[in-house]
Each structure stands twice: as C-alpha cells, then as structure tokens.
Write a protein that holds these residues in place. Structure first.
Motif, short mmCIF file in Angstrom:
data_model
loop_
_atom_site.label_atom_id
_atom_site.label_comp_id
_atom_site.label_asym_id
_atom_site.label_seq_id
_atom_site.Cartn_x
_atom_site.Cartn_y
_atom_site.Cartn_z
N THR A 15 11.00 -10.90 -12.83
CA THR A 15 12.44 -11.13 -12.87
C THR A 15 13.16 -9.83 -13.22
O THR A 15 12.55 -8.87 -13.70
CB THR A 15 12.83 -12.19 -13.91
OG1 THR A 15 12.53 -11.69 -15.23
CG2 THR A 15 12.11 -13.52 -13.67
N GLU A 16 14.47 -9.80 -12.97
CA GLU A 16 15.27 -8.63 -13.34
C GLU A 16 15.19 -8.35 -14.83
O GLU A 16 15.11 -7.19 -15.25
CB GLU A 16 16.73 -8.83 -12.93
CG GLU A 16 17.02 -8.32 -11.55
CD GLU A 16 18.52 -8.29 -11.27
OE1 GLU A 16 19.23 -7.48 -11.90
OE2 GLU A 16 18.94 -9.08 -10.42
N ASP B 37 8.51 -5.20 -8.18
CA ASP B 37 9.80 -5.88 -8.05
C ASP B 37 10.82 -5.10 -8.87
O ASP B 37 10.48 -4.60 -9.95
CB ASP B 37 9.74 -7.31 -8.60
CG ASP B 37 9.38 -8.36 -7.56
OD1 ASP B 37 9.61 -8.12 -6.36
OD2 ASP B 37 8.88 -9.42 -7.96
N HIS B 38 12.03 -5.01 -8.38
CA HIS B 38 13.14 -4.39 -9.14
C HIS B 38 12.77 -3.00 -9.65
O HIS B 38 13.20 -2.58 -10.72
CB HIS B 38 13.57 -5.28 -10.30
CG HIS B 38 13.89 -6.68 -9.89
ND1 HIS B 38 15.01 -7.01 -9.14
CD2 HIS B 38 13.22 -7.84 -10.10
CE1 HIS B 38 15.01 -8.31 -8.93
NE2 HIS B 38 13.94 -8.84 -9.48
N ALA C 256 11.86 -6.75 -15.57
CA ALA C 256 11.86 -5.39 -15.03
C ALA C 256 12.64 -4.45 -15.95
O ALA C 256 12.19 -3.32 -16.21
CB ALA C 256 12.46 -5.38 -13.63
N HIS C 257 13.77 -4.91 -16.44
CA HIS C 257 14.57 -4.10 -17.36
C HIS C 257 13.77 -3.76 -18.62
O HIS C 257 13.77 -2.62 -19.08
CB HIS C 257 15.87 -4.83 -17.71
CG HIS C 257 16.70 -4.13 -18.72
ND1 HIS C 257 17.46 -3.03 -18.40
CD2 HIS C 257 16.88 -4.35 -20.05
CE1 HIS C 257 18.08 -2.60 -19.50
NE2 HIS C 257 17.73 -3.39 -20.50
#
Length: 108
Positions: free
Chosen positions: A7-8, A58-59, A11-12
């Motif tokens: 998920t974002e 991802d991301h 990833a953050h």
C-alpha cells in the motif's frame, strides 16, 4: 506467479526507514516457524537480492522475498497502520486460516 502488493502507507514507511538507515535496496520479508499457530512474519533490511529471490515493487519501493515464503505470502497486501498509539506493518494475507490470540503467529 505469486503476487505481493504494497500500500502507499507501507511504501511511505519503507522509504522512511531506508532513508533513516542511509542504504538498502528494500525490505526483506520472510516467514519462519514460530508461535502457537505455526508461522510468523520476519522483516529485515535488504542490501542485496540473492539468487532465487523474488522482487515486488509498488509505489517506488521493493519487497524482497525468499522463494520458500512465496506460497505462504501469495496474494498478500503489506500495509502500514496507525491504531491508537501503535504503528506497525499489517499483512493482509488471504492464505491465513487461523491466528493466535496475541496476533504474533498464524497458520495457513
């Protein structure tokens, strides 16, 4: 072919911990026999990709997964959540059939 998504929010957080550390290709995800239900997730920094590792991106961040864990992790979404004062990676794994009461281990 196995698939693992990020998920974002996860990833953050991965980007944040890698930036704090100052190096690393991504986050290594594995499973090990543990706890009362069978397995637990193991997270570590990945400084290299070993022969046979699978890389999921991802991301803009990478998860590096040992091939032995792929069947257990197939279809998993890695998220990072804030619940009250707790912050942690959550594995939304469709293969889990049971979890222990403390949430530290699972079975497939």
């Amino acid at each position: 072919m196995a698939r693992i998504s990020i998920t974002e929010s996860a990833a953050h957080q991965i980007r944040h911990v890698l930036d704090e550390r100052g190096e690393g290709m991504g986050l290594r995800v594995a499973v090990k026999p543990s706890g009362c239900s069978g397995y637990s997730y193991v997270l570590d920094f990945a400084d290299e990709v070993a022969s046979g590792d699978e890389v999921f991106e991802d991301h803009g961040v990478r998860l590096i997964v040992d091939p032995e864990a792929l069947e257990i992790l197939d279809g998993t979404e890695v998220d990072y959540v804030n619940e009250g004062l707790n912050r942690f990676f959550r594995f939304n794994n469709p293969n889990v059939t049971d979890e222990c009461g403390c949430g530290e281990s699972f079975s497939v």
